[in-house]
Design a protein around this motif. Structure first.
Motif, PDB file in Angstrom:
ATOM      1  N   ARG A 158       0.830  -1.200   0.000  1.00  0.00           N
ATOM      2  CA  ARG A 158       0.000   0.000   0.000  1.00  0.00           C
ATOM      3  C   ARG A 158       0.873   1.264   0.000  1.00  0.00           C
ATOM      4  O   ARG A 158       1.835   1.370   0.762  1.00  0.00           O
ATOM      5  N   ASP A 159       0.483   2.212  -0.842  1.00  0.00           N
ATOM      6  CA  ASP A 159       1.147   3.516  -0.849  1.00  0.00           C
ATOM      7  C   ASP A 159       0.824   4.225   0.467  1.00  0.00           C
ATOM      8  O   ASP A 159      -0.339   4.312   0.854  1.00  0.00           O
ATOM      9  N   ASP A 194      -9.482   5.697 -11.302  1.00  0.00           N
ATOM     10  CA  ASP A 194      -9.815   4.535 -10.478  1.00  0.00           C
ATOM     11  C   ASP A 194     -11.324   4.396 -10.287  1.00  0.00           C
ATOM     12  O   ASP A 194     -11.867   3.282 -10.302  1.00  0.00           O
ATOM     13  N   VAL A 237      -7.096  -1.523  -6.510  1.00  0.00           N
ATOM     14  CA  VAL A 237      -7.321  -0.193  -5.937  1.00  0.00           C
ATOM     15  C   VAL A 237      -7.369  -0.251  -4.413  1.00  0.00           C
ATOM     16  O   VAL A 237      -6.679   0.510  -3.717  1.00  0.00           O
ATOM     17  N   ARG A 276      -3.802   1.578  -2.929  1.00  0.00           N
ATOM     18  CA  ARG A 276      -3.849   3.033  -2.847  1.00  0.00           C
ATOM     19  C   ARG A 276      -3.766   3.490  -1.383  1.00  0.00           C
ATOM     20  O   ARG A 276      -4.236   2.805  -0.481  1.00  0.00           O
ATOM     21  N   SER A 277      -3.199   4.680  -1.187  1.00  0.00           N
ATOM     22  CA  SER A 277      -3.168   5.249   0.161  1.00  0.00           C
ATOM     23  C   SER A 277      -4.591   5.577   0.596  1.00  0.00           C
ATOM     24  O   SER A 277      -5.514   5.667  -0.229  1.00  0.00           O
ATOM     25  N   GLN A 279      -5.833   8.789  -0.881  1.00  0.00           N
ATOM     26  CA  GLN A 279      -6.154   8.582  -2.294  1.00  0.00           C
ATOM     27  C   GLN A 279      -7.480   7.841  -2.435  1.00  0.00           C
ATOM     28  O   GLN A 279      -8.299   8.168  -3.300  1.00  0.00           O
ATOM     29  N   THR A 303     -10.952   8.823  -4.361  1.00  0.00           N
ATOM     30  CA  THR A 303     -11.573   7.921  -5.328  1.00  0.00           C
ATOM     31  C   THR A 303     -13.054   7.716  -5.011  1.00  0.00           C
ATOM     32  O   THR A 303     -13.904   7.713  -5.906  1.00  0.00           O
TER      33      THR A 303
END
Length: 335
Positions: free
Chosen positions: A179-180, A193, A215, A219-220, A223, A227
């Motif tokens: 994960r970011d 996304d 996704v 994703r962070s 983020q 989304t």
């Protein structure tokens, strides 16, 4: 190995004295009765790292494992909580996951129709919870290392062996710890996304779980929130509604857990605590898990969110739904 509480707020006990604590615990467990109040005071007010020091000092001074002593002296949910606090959080979660793997193995061996319809072990919720934490990449790595060290087995291999289908795919994706964790938000990516999630779900016949996994697992959290906003604007529907319409069972639970944690992590845990105590019975295992693993991460924030969401004190609800030394230890952890 990454520090499990790399950026946690240390609840360091002022004037911590490992020798004194070891002696007090030894005295509390000697003689005819057990001094539960001393055990509660020490375990609830020391950090995880300090409790590790106490364990080592106790062993050096008395030639006995503190866990084994408390195993004999205590009972019930109080004992479970005390022993959980003596583990590092990563070790505690590793043990919970190993129990989950055992449960799944037993389910595979069960051939009756009633067994076949049993849901996947709730203990797998542990993994979903860990995916919610801000430091989840570090924590998942720590859990994997603890699992390997304690059981001489790979957590990822056991998850692959003991789950199947799309649930296995999302759990394995989370275990990759990719994960970011950055703070930047890319609005163009959020829109892209959101469209991909629509195309993978409501925009097609059937559901492309790979897109959801990509996704939700990578994703962070900032983020992801962008989304979800983009999805609402683009499709005119909340992402949770889409997940509920397009998935079912444990996969749906996993996706909804990830979405709710990304939106409001403390609110998610406050809701789980509330549900564990409302109604006729109490889910003590959930109480123990959240109190032990979140104590040095965000338990105080969860406590505040609980008050905000339900207009009642978490401490008061714990007092009314638990009893004895178990209640005293949980309440002490909240202070």
């Amino acid at each position: 190995m990454f520090n499990y509480f790399l950026q946690a707020k240390e609840r360091s006990h002022q004037g911590f004295d490992v020798n004194r604590d070891a002696k007090k615990l030894n005295k509390a467990c000697k003689g005819m009765g057990t001094d539960e109040a001393t055990i509660i005071e020490i375990l609830s007010s020391r950090t995880s790292n300090q409790r590790q020091q106490i364990k080592q000092k106790y062993k050096a001074m008395y030639g006995k494992d503190l866990q084994e002593v408390l195993e004999r002296e205590l009972s019930g949910h109080f004992k479970k909580t005390a022993l959980a606090l003596l583990d590092r959080p990563s070790e505690y979660d590793a043990r919970q996951l190993q129990k989950a793997m055992k449960g799944l193995a037993r389910m595979r061996q069960c051939s009756s129709r009633s067994c076949a319809q049993e849901p996947i072990s709730p203990a797998l919720q542990v993994l979903w919870n860990e995916s919610c934490d801000k430091q989840s990449t570090h924590e998942i790595i720590a859990i994997k290392e603890a699992y390997q060290r304690l059981f001489d087995r790979s957590l990822e291999s056991d998850v692959k062996d003991d789950t199947s289908g799309n649930l296995k795919k999302i759990l394995v994706s989370l275990l990759q710890a990719n994960r970011d964790e950055g703070d930047d938000v890319d609005k163009d990516l959020a829109g892209q996304d959101a469209k991909e999630l629509y195309d993978a779900g409501e925009g097609r016949w059937g559901t492309d779980e790979l897109a959801f996994n990509e996704v939700l697992a990578k994703r962070s959290y900032k983020q992801l929130r962008a989304t979800f906003q983009a999805y609402q604007i683009l499709i005119g529907k909340d992402i949770e509604e889409a997940i509920e319409a397009e998935t079912s069972g444990d996969l749906q639970k996993a996706y909804l857990t990830l979405v709710r944690c990304a939106r409001d992590q403390e609110g998610y845990f406050a809701e789980r605590l509330y549900k564990s105590m409302k109604g006729g019975g109490t889910d003590e295992e959930t109480l123990i898990h959240i109190f032990v693993t979140r104590a040095e991460v965000d338990l105080q924030g969860i406590k505040a969110k609980f008050q905000e969401k339900y207009q009642k004190s978490l401490s008061d609800m714990v007092r009314s739904d638990t009893s004895g030394d178990f209640r005293k230890l949980l309440v002490a952890l909240l202070h």
